[in-house]
Design a protein around this motif. Structure first.
Motif, PDB file in Angstrom:
ATOM      1  N   SER A 122      -7.937  -8.614  11.925  1.00 60.02           N
ATOM      2  CA  SER A 122      -7.597  -7.559  10.963  1.00 60.02           C
ATOM      3  C   SER A 122      -7.436  -6.178  11.599  1.00 60.02           C
ATOM      4  CB  SER A 122      -8.654  -7.501   9.853  1.00 60.02           C
ATOM      5  OG  SER A 122      -8.654  -8.681   9.095  1.00 60.02           O
ATOM      6  N   PRO A 123      -8.304  -5.757  12.532  1.00 61.74           N
ATOM      7  CA  PRO A 123      -8.116  -4.427  13.144  1.00 61.74           C
ATOM      8  C   PRO A 123      -6.788  -4.288  13.873  1.00 61.74           C
ATOM      9  CG  PRO A 123     -10.331  -5.248  13.562  1.00 61.74           C
ATOM     10  CD  PRO A 123      -9.558  -6.392  12.979  1.00 61.74           C
ATOM     11  N   SER A 137      -6.544  -1.915   3.736  1.00 59.81           N
ATOM     12  CA  SER A 137      -7.352  -2.899   4.478  1.00 59.81           C
ATOM     13  C   SER A 137      -7.683  -4.145   3.657  1.00 59.81           C
ATOM     14  CB  SER A 137      -8.639  -2.241   4.998  1.00 59.81           C
ATOM     15  OG  SER A 137      -8.334  -1.252   5.955  1.00 59.81           O
ATOM     16  N   ILE A 177      -4.881  -6.703   3.663  1.00 62.25           N
ATOM     17  CA  ILE A 177      -4.789  -7.606   4.818  1.00 62.25           C
ATOM     18  C   ILE A 177      -5.600  -8.864   4.551  1.00 62.25           C
ATOM     19  CG2 ILE A 177      -5.308  -7.907   7.273  1.00 62.25           C
ATOM     20  CD1 ILE A 177      -4.921  -4.921   7.645  1.00 62.25           C
ATOM     21  N   THR A 178      -6.825  -8.661   4.081  1.00 63.79           N
ATOM     22  CA  THR A 178      -7.705  -9.798   3.803  1.00 63.79           C
ATOM     23  C   THR A 178      -7.112 -10.712   2.744  1.00 63.79           C
ATOM     24  OG1 THR A 178      -9.644  -8.444   4.341  1.00 63.79           O
ATOM     25  CG2 THR A 178     -10.033 -10.470   3.107  1.00 63.79           C
ATOM     26  N   ALA A 219     -11.863  -6.825   6.098  1.00 63.16           N
ATOM     27  CA  ALA A 219     -12.242  -5.851   5.071  1.00 63.16           C
ATOM     28  C   ALA A 219     -12.674  -6.558   3.791  1.00 63.16           C
ATOM     29  CB  ALA A 219     -11.062  -4.923   4.790  1.00 63.16           C
ATOM     30  N   THR A 274      -4.049  -3.908  11.344  1.00 63.31           N
ATOM     31  CA  THR A 274      -4.077  -2.549  10.792  1.00 63.31           C
ATOM     32  C   THR A 274      -3.294  -1.589  11.684  1.00 63.31           C
ATOM     33  OG1 THR A 274      -6.238  -2.932   9.776  1.00 63.31           O
ATOM     34  CG2 THR A 274      -5.580  -0.642  10.093  1.00 63.31           C
ATOM     35  N   SER A 334       0.817  -1.212   0.000  1.00 65.63           N
ATOM     36  CA  SER A 334       0.000   0.000   0.000  1.00 65.63           C
ATOM     37  C   SER A 334       0.853   1.265   0.000  1.00 65.63           C
ATOM     38  CB  SER A 334      -0.920   0.011   1.227  1.00 65.63           C
ATOM     39  OG  SER A 334      -0.152   0.095   2.419  1.00 65.63           O
ATOM     40  N   SER A 382       0.317   0.276  10.692  1.00 60.64           N
ATOM     41  CA  SER A 382       0.291   1.739  10.575  1.00 60.64           C
ATOM     42  C   SER A 382       1.476   2.394  11.270  1.00 60.64           C
ATOM     43  CB  SER A 382      -1.020   2.292  11.154  1.00 60.64           C
ATOM     44  OG  SER A 382      -1.099   2.035  12.548  1.00 60.64           O
TER      45      SER A 382
END
Length: 475
Positions: free
Chosen positions: A376-377, A79, A82-83, A262, A380, A66, A384
């Motif tokens: 996933s959260p 996002s 990630i999936t 996501a 993230t 990304s 970041s």
């Protein structure tokens, strides 16, 4: 009245036990567990061990593709990455387990992901005339990966794969690995606040009064200590501990730990084959390099894992063609899901050390990747904050640098082209640039020193393609 109830419960329990026994027998027959001296329990433990060793890619891959890791947006949505990282890894593991019955985990490869960002994307931007970040650029880059995977898949069904594996010398193969490892380590040092570009020059900028530097150093020391103590999933544990330190220092905020993954649809089947065909001559060298990087990476990983597990018989690796087919299919699937080359992971040795000997280990790794989607959260939040994964990049780079010992430094016709690659990749800030420097001079050096017989048709074709790439790049 109690007796019939108890009898019914006992019958149900016996029936369930019988079903489990039947399932275990079926699994045993399919994966040849008894024949290979392993069990379902051992394979599950091995699969979890392998996943723990390679799970860091779930944090690194989305941040890299990304642009969060480099600070330059590629246009690819974070996002959904990630999936699809988890999905492409799981599918690759399932393919390897079912088709080859080898305990090898697959995921988007470290090295090939950097190659996509720093070479394929920039090459596609130059060829199409579109700015980096435009959808046309990254969708064309995915098409490059897809076509390289299709070529790998096609060659996997022919004897040609063996011929190609033999024409690139061990020194050159290891030079590429070392060069990419050095580049990955540089990225880790950069994200850790240790080095940066000042006045056009690479400079030491570390400061013990800066929290970013302290987080990086602490994470690097902890990860290294865990690896020395042979802790399963040392790199992943290091990322976790680094994240805790970063959170305490106010560098990272975690709002949620688990949640719904996501939507992956922004990345699904976005390969732009039509644009690739319009600029095929310009992008062909990239397709070519992606292909042989995947092939050599797979071969090296398979040799390492098979040797570690004692699975090489009479000097040969059984079902090698199936391993290549599974790996190539994983690359094609990964490109369709929006990723760089999906390949076999050397971290699979963690599973073989735990006793894994069959494809059931790979299946368990795939299941673990699917379960990781729930978090996933948290992923993230980790991705970041670039300093959290910075120590992991340095450690991975150090592991890849180990291949320097396998370069033939006593033969200048091997060592000098290898050094061109090793220095060229980080110094030019381009993986394809460094590879091009080494592989274009390699056959010419062999020709001028009377060792042209040590080269093959593949080397000369590669040199021509990469020479064309350099000419088009500067044109």
């Amino acid at each position: 009245m109690m007796q019939p109830v108890r009898r019914t419960s006992a019958l149900k329990a016996a029936s369930m036990h019988e079903r489990f026994a039947h399932m275990n027998k079926a699994i045993d027959r399919f994966f040849h567990l008894s024949e290979l001296g392993t069990s379902v329990k051992t394979e599950i433990i091995a699969g979890v061990s392998t996943f723990a060793a390679m799970a860091y890619i779930i944090c690194v891959q989305p941040a890299l593709l990304s642009g969060k890791l480099t600070g330059v947006s590629t246009g690819m949505p974070f996002s959904p990455l990630i999936t699809t990282t988890c999905l492409s890894s799981a599918i690759g593991c399932f393919l390897m387990g079912l088709l080859s019955n080898y305990p090898i985990g697959l995921a988007p490869g470290m090295g090939s992901n950097f190659f996509m960002v720093f070479s394929v994307l920039t090459g596609c931007a130059a060829a199409t005339g579109m700015p980096l970040g435009d959808p046309v650029v990254w969708q064309t880059a995915l098409a490059v990966i897809l076509v390289s995977g299709v070529i790998f898949l096609a060659i996997s069904f022919t004897p040609l794969r063996k011929s190609i594996m033999l024409v690139l010398s061990p020194s050159m193969k290891n030079g590429i690995v070392v060069g990419i490892g050095l580049f990955i380590a540089y990225m880790g040092l950069k994200n850790g606040g240790i080095v940066s570009i000042v006045g056009g020059n690479l400079s030491l900028t570390a400061s013990f009064t800066d929290s970013t530097t302290l987080i990086f150093i602490a994470g690097l020391i902890i990860t290294t200590a865990l690896m020395k103590r042979k802790v399963k999933g040392a790199i992943l544990c290091g990322i976790g501990i680094c994240a805790v330190i970063a959170a305490l220092c106010g560098k990272m905020t975690v709002t949620e730990v688990a949640g719904i993954p996501a939507d992956p649809s922004p990345l699904l089947f976005k390969t732009d084959l039509s644009t690739l065909m319009r600029h095929f001559l310009e992008l062909l060298p990239l397709v070519f390099v992606c292909f042989f990087m995947d092939m050599f990476d797979t071969m090296g990983t398979v040799l390492g894992v098979a040797t570690n597990a004692g699975m090489i018989k009479n000097g040969t690796i059984e079902r090698l063609d199936r391993i290549f087919i599974a790996d190539a299919m994983a690359t094609v699937t990964g490109a369709a899901l929006g990723h760089s080359t999906v390949t076999s992971y050397i971290e699979s040795s963690a599973g073989t050390e735990a006793g894994g000997r069959t494809g059931l280990t790979a299946i368990v790794v795939g299941v673990c990747f699917l379960l990781a989607l729930i978090f996933s959260p948290l992923i993230t939040s980790l991705a970041s904050c670039s300093v959290v994964t910075a120590p992991a990049l340095v450690v991975v780079g150090a592991m890849m640098m180990g291949s320097v010992r396998d370069i033939d430094w006593s033969d200048c016709t091997e060592s000098i082209p290898s050094l061109m690659i090793i220095c060229g990749i980080p110094f030019t800030n381009s993986i394809i640039g460094g590879i091009s420097l080494g592989l274009t001079v390699y056959p010419l050096i062999k020709l001028c020193t009377g060792k042209v017989k040590e080269t093959g048709w593949f080397i000369w074709i590669t040199a021509v393609f990469l020479g064309i790439y350099l000419c088009l790049l500067h044109a």
